[in-house]
Design a protein around this motif. Structure first.
Motif, PDB file in Angstrom:
ATOM      1  N   GLU A 171       0.827  -1.206   0.000  1.00 59.86           N
ATOM      2  CA  GLU A 171       0.000   0.000   0.000  1.00 59.86           C
ATOM      3  C   GLU A 171       0.858   1.251   0.000  1.00 59.86           C
ATOM      4  OE1 GLU A 171      -2.430  -0.378   3.457  1.00 59.86           O
ATOM      5  OE2 GLU A 171      -3.843  -1.772   2.501  1.00 59.86           O
ATOM      6  N   ILE A 172       0.265   2.353  -0.408  1.00 59.76           N
ATOM      7  CA  ILE A 172       0.917   3.662  -0.375  1.00 59.76           C
ATOM      8  C   ILE A 172       0.170   4.519   0.640  1.00 59.76           C
ATOM      9  CG2 ILE A 172       1.558   5.712  -1.698  1.00 59.76           C
ATOM     10  CD1 ILE A 172       1.497   4.011  -4.207  1.00 59.76           C
ATOM     11  N   LEU A 173       0.799   4.785   1.762  1.00 61.45           N
ATOM     12  CA  LEU A 173       0.184   5.561   2.845  1.00 61.45           C
ATOM     13  C   LEU A 173      -1.172   4.978   3.234  1.00 61.45           C
ATOM     14  CD1 LEU A 173       1.015   9.202   1.645  1.00 61.45           C
ATOM     15  CD2 LEU A 173       2.241   7.807   3.317  1.00 61.45           C
ATOM     16  N   GLY A 174      -1.235   3.659   3.263  1.00 58.99           N
ATOM     17  CA  GLY A 174      -2.452   2.984   3.683  1.00 58.99           C
ATOM     18  C   GLY A 174      -3.494   2.792   2.596  1.00 58.99           C
ATOM     19  N   VAL A 175      -3.161   3.177   1.363  1.00 57.04           N
ATOM     20  CA  VAL A 175      -4.107   3.046   0.241  1.00 57.04           C
ATOM     21  C   VAL A 175      -3.571   2.000  -0.730  1.00 57.04           C
ATOM     22  CG1 VAL A 175      -5.214   4.246  -1.693  1.00 57.04           C
ATOM     23  CG2 VAL A 175      -4.850   5.437   0.473  1.00 57.04           C
ATOM     24  N   LYS A 176      -4.448   1.131  -1.178  1.00 62.03           N
ATOM     25  CA  LYS A 176      -4.046   0.084  -2.111  1.00 62.03           C
ATOM     26  C   LYS A 176      -3.525   0.683  -3.409  1.00 62.03           C
ATOM     27  CE  LYS A 176      -7.313  -3.391  -0.401  1.00 62.03           C
ATOM     28  NZ  LYS A 176      -8.481  -4.238  -0.735  1.00 62.03           N
ATOM     29  N   ALA A 177      -2.371   0.198  -3.860  1.00 62.15           N
ATOM     30  CA  ALA A 177      -1.755   0.706  -5.095  1.00 62.15           C
ATOM     31  C   ALA A 177      -2.352  -0.043  -6.285  1.00 62.15           C
ATOM     32  CB  ALA A 177      -0.239   0.519  -5.029  1.00 62.15           C
ATOM     33  N   ASN A 178      -3.599   0.278  -6.588  1.00 66.28           N
ATOM     34  CA  ASN A 178      -4.277  -0.423  -7.666  1.00 66.28           C
ATOM     35  C   ASN A 178      -4.760   0.538  -8.748  1.00 66.28           C
ATOM     36  OD1 ASN A 178      -6.503   0.829  -6.549  1.00 66.28           O
ATOM     37  ND2 ASN A 178      -7.312  -1.013  -5.602  1.00 66.28           N
ATOM     38  N   GLY A 179      -5.462  -0.015  -9.724  1.00 67.55           N
ATOM     39  CA  GLY A 179      -5.927   0.778 -10.854  1.00 67.55           C
ATOM     40  C   GLY A 179      -6.947   1.835 -10.486  1.00 67.55           C
ATOM     41  N   LYS A 180      -7.699   1.614  -9.399  1.00 61.47           N
ATOM     42  CA  LYS A 180      -8.686   2.628  -8.969  1.00 61.47           C
ATOM     43  C   LYS A 180      -7.988   3.925  -8.588  1.00 61.47           C
ATOM     44  CE  LYS A 180     -12.997   3.641  -7.972  1.00 61.47           C
ATOM     45  NZ  LYS A 180     -13.757   3.023  -6.876  1.00 61.47           N
ATOM     46  N   LEU A 181      -6.810   3.797  -7.972  1.00 62.34           N
ATOM     47  CA  LEU A 181      -6.032   4.984  -7.619  1.00 62.34           C
ATOM     48  C   LEU A 181      -5.539   5.682  -8.892  1.00 62.34           C
ATOM     49  CD1 LEU A 181      -4.803   6.601  -5.251  1.00 62.34           C
ATOM     50  CD2 LEU A 181      -2.781   5.156  -5.431  1.00 62.34           C
ATOM     51  N   LEU A 182      -5.081   4.890  -9.872  1.00 60.84           N
ATOM     52  CA  LEU A 182      -4.652   5.464 -11.152  1.00 60.84           C
ATOM     53  C   LEU A 182      -5.812   6.170 -11.849  1.00 60.84           C
ATOM     54  CD1 LEU A 182      -2.366   2.637 -12.605  1.00 60.84           C
ATOM     55  CD2 LEU A 182      -1.656   4.782 -11.522  1.00 60.84           C
ATOM     56  N   LYS A 183      -6.996   5.570 -11.789  1.00 64.73           N
ATOM     57  CA  LYS A 183      -8.162   6.173 -12.441  1.00 64.73           C
ATOM     58  C   LYS A 183      -8.516   7.510 -11.803  1.00 64.73           C
ATOM     59  CE  LYS A 183     -12.312   4.320 -12.024  1.00 64.73           C
ATOM     60  NZ  LYS A 183     -13.556   3.527 -12.247  1.00 64.73           N
ATOM     61  N   TYR A 184      -8.410   7.576 -10.481  1.00 67.04           N
ATOM     62  CA  TYR A 184      -8.695   8.857  -9.822  1.00 67.04           C
ATOM     63  C   TYR A 184      -7.729   9.929 -10.288  1.00 67.04           C
ATOM     64  CZ  TYR A 184      -9.189  12.580  -6.482  1.00 67.04           C
ATOM     65  OH  TYR A 184      -9.368  13.828  -5.935  1.00 67.04           O
ATOM     66  N   TYR A 185      -6.446   9.594 -10.350  1.00 61.61           N
ATOM     67  CA  TYR A 185      -5.477  10.615 -10.742  1.00 61.61           C
ATOM     68  C   TYR A 185      -5.529  10.920 -12.232  1.00 61.61           C
ATOM     69  CZ  TYR A 185      -3.666  11.144  -6.111  1.00 61.61           C
ATOM     70  OH  TYR A 185      -3.566  11.459  -4.779  1.00 61.61           O
ATOM     71  N   LEU A 186      -6.059  10.009 -13.049  1.00 62.18           N
ATOM     72  CA  LEU A 186      -6.346  10.333 -14.445  1.00 62.18           C
ATOM     73  C   LEU A 186      -7.419  11.406 -14.518  1.00 62.18           C
ATOM     74  CD1 LEU A 186      -6.266   9.809 -17.534  1.00 62.18           C
ATOM     75  CD2 LEU A 186      -7.989   8.012 -17.163  1.00 62.18           C
ATOM     76  N   VAL A 187      -8.471  11.237 -13.711  1.00 62.01           N
ATOM     77  CA  VAL A 187      -9.556  12.221 -13.672  1.00 62.01           C
ATOM     78  C   VAL A 187      -9.048  13.546 -13.102  1.00 62.01           C
ATOM     79  CG1 VAL A 187     -11.764  12.793 -12.567  1.00 62.01           C
ATOM     80  CG2 VAL A 187     -11.395  10.508 -13.530  1.00 62.01           C
ATOM     81  N   PHE A 188      -8.348  13.487 -11.975  1.00 63.96           N
ATOM     82  CA  PHE A 188      -7.859  14.716 -11.338  1.00 63.96           C
ATOM     83  C   PHE A 188      -6.901  15.480 -12.249  1.00 63.96           C
ATOM     84  CE2 PHE A 188      -4.428  16.783  -8.921  1.00 63.96           C
ATOM     85  CZ  PHE A 188      -5.167  17.749  -8.243  1.00 63.96           C
ATOM     86  N   GLY A 189      -5.916  14.780 -12.824  1.00 59.27           N
ATOM     87  CA  GLY A 189      -4.937  15.444 -13.686  1.00 59.27           C
ATOM     88  C   GLY A 189      -5.571  16.040 -14.920  1.00 59.27           C
ATOM     89  N   SER A 190      -6.485  15.306 -15.549  1.00 61.30           N
ATOM     90  CA  SER A 190      -7.154  15.810 -16.748  1.00 61.30           C
ATOM     91  C   SER A 190      -7.990  17.039 -16.430  1.00 61.30           C
ATOM     92  CB  SER A 190      -8.042  14.716 -17.353  1.00 61.30           C
ATOM     93  OG  SER A 190      -7.282  13.580 -17.711  1.00 61.30           O
ATOM     94  N   CYS A 191      -8.714  17.001 -15.304  1.00 63.05           N
ATOM     95  CA  CYS A 191      -9.551  18.140 -14.914  1.00 63.05           C
ATOM     96  C   CYS A 191      -8.694  19.369 -14.590  1.00 63.05           C
ATOM     97  CB  CYS A 191     -10.418  17.769 -13.716  1.00 63.05           C
ATOM     98  SG  CYS A 191     -11.740  16.603 -14.110  1.00 63.05           S
ATOM     99  N   LEU A 192      -7.555  19.154 -13.933  1.00 61.62           N
ATOM    100  CA  LEU A 192      -6.670  20.275 -13.610  1.00 61.62           C
ATOM    101  C   LEU A 192      -6.140  20.932 -14.887  1.00 61.62           C
ATOM    102  CD1 LEU A 192      -5.189  21.915 -11.441  1.00 61.62           C
ATOM    103  CD2 LEU A 192      -3.359  20.212 -11.505  1.00 61.62           C
TER     104      LEU A 192
END
Length: 353
Positions: A171-192
């Motif tokens: 895990e990364i800081l208690g969060v699973k290092a999976n595709g759901k995390l990648l999907k969130y940052y795809l959304v966040f980065g694209s929106c930014l």
């Protein structure tokens, strides 16, 4: 460096700057600060609606163009991704093709509507966009063989964006290092990126001409600007960005349907977010979308807690019943308009605090 990144549009208010930094920080680290499916889903929705509301503010707040077709463009982007993923498979190429095709179609439709409608008075243009959006919503609902009709479409996204994909052990800081995390940052980065792009646009010469047209279109035309051309360009640009927001929404949900992207309720929500945050500011989209999405997701729960706390008192438990959360959401909107007639951002900038 910060001024250049924000296109020279600084918050011009200490309170506003603190709010914007706090929202950016919370959204950037949402999976780590607020672990849980619901909280991360809320953060992703805030990111997407910030872009959607900002794209509408580009049209209304900067161009002075009232349109009721924004959810139609939002839906075109979402259905573009869904259809491309359904027919091309679950690869990233399908997501890219679907998003770009949806944005191109939205811009083309906006061009057609704009060329035929923006020469008339504002109220007539608004009615035309409402009619077209309603017709498209009915068409999508009836073409069940293509769009899934009222049931919508569920589709598969690339495995790298799914929870089963692990890009690191543990895990990364208690969060699973999976595709759901990648999907969130795809959304966040694209929106930014899309939001910063819009900031750049509204503070370019093109954006300043739009403001001049909004203030006095006759004067702008008298000094040589082709008012209709600028309004059509703003409409097409706003539609394309709204479609990209819709594509990100579809990727996040892995589902698209008339109720999630094309409903008039979403259009009303967009208008409320623009008014609450402040028209013609861009930063108003950040404040308005954040407050509204948080209220939609958590106001009912807060009222349930408050109702339980005052259960021994008369009348109050009934008023704070969780089923009446829409009533209190309306009250909050009325109060925000009364105390912040220029929106929260406009009020904070006037106070310069």
């Amino acid at each position: 460096m910060l001024s250049k990144l924000l296109s020279g549009d600084m918050p011009r208010s200490t309170v506003l700057a603190v709010l914007l930094v706090a929202i950016l920080f919370c959204l950037a680290f949402a999976p780590f600060l607020f672990p849980g499916v619901r909280s991360v889903d809320t953060a992703a929705r805030i990111c997407i609606f910030i872009v959607l509301v900002a794209s509408y503010d580009l049209l209304l707040g900067y161009g002075g163009i009232v349109s009721f077709a924004h959810t139609m463009f939002f839906g075109l982007g979402a259905y573009g991704v869904a259809l491309a993923s359904t027919h091309m498979g679950r690869g990233f190429d399908a997501l890219i093709v679907g998003a770009l095709a949806g944005a191109a179609l939205a811009a083309l439709l906006a061009l057609v509507i704009g060329l035929f409608s923006l020469r008339v008075r504002a109220i007539f243009f608004a009615m035309i966009t409402l009619a077209v959006a309603s017709a498209v919503a009915v068409l999508v609902s009836q073409l069940s063989g293509l769009t899934g009709g009222e049931d919508g479409l569920s589709f598969k996204i690339p495995r790298a964006l799914g929870p089963a994909f692990k890009f690191a052990d543990g895990e990364i800081l208690g969060v699973k290092a999976n595709g759901k995390l990648l999907k969130y940052y795809l959304v966040f980065g694209s929106c930014l990126i899309l939001f910063l792009l819009m900031l750049r646009i509204v503070h370019s010469p093109f954006g300043r001409v739009l403001l001049a047209i909004r203030e006095n279109d006759f004067r702008a035309e008298a000094i040589g600007y082709r008012v209709v051309h600028y309004r059509v360009a703003a409409t097409c640009l706003s539609a394309a960005i709204a479609a990209l927001a819709g594509a990100l929404y579809a990727i996040w949900l892995r589902y698209v349907g008339p109720d999630t992207t094309l409903s008039m309720e979403i259009m009303i929500d967009i208008l409320l977010m623009v008014v609450i945050g402040g028209m013609g500011t861009m930063y108003g989209a950040v404040i308005g979308a954040t407050i509204f999405v948080l209220a939609q997701n958590y106001l009912q729960g807060l009222m349930d807690v408050a109702g339980s706390a005052v259960s021994a008192l008369p009348i109050l438990p009934e008023l704070l019943n969780a089923d009446r959360w829409l009533l209190w959401l309306g009250v909050l909107f009325i109060l925000s308009v009364y105390f912040f007639p220029t929106g929260i951002v406009g009020r904070l900038r006037q106070g310069r605090t």
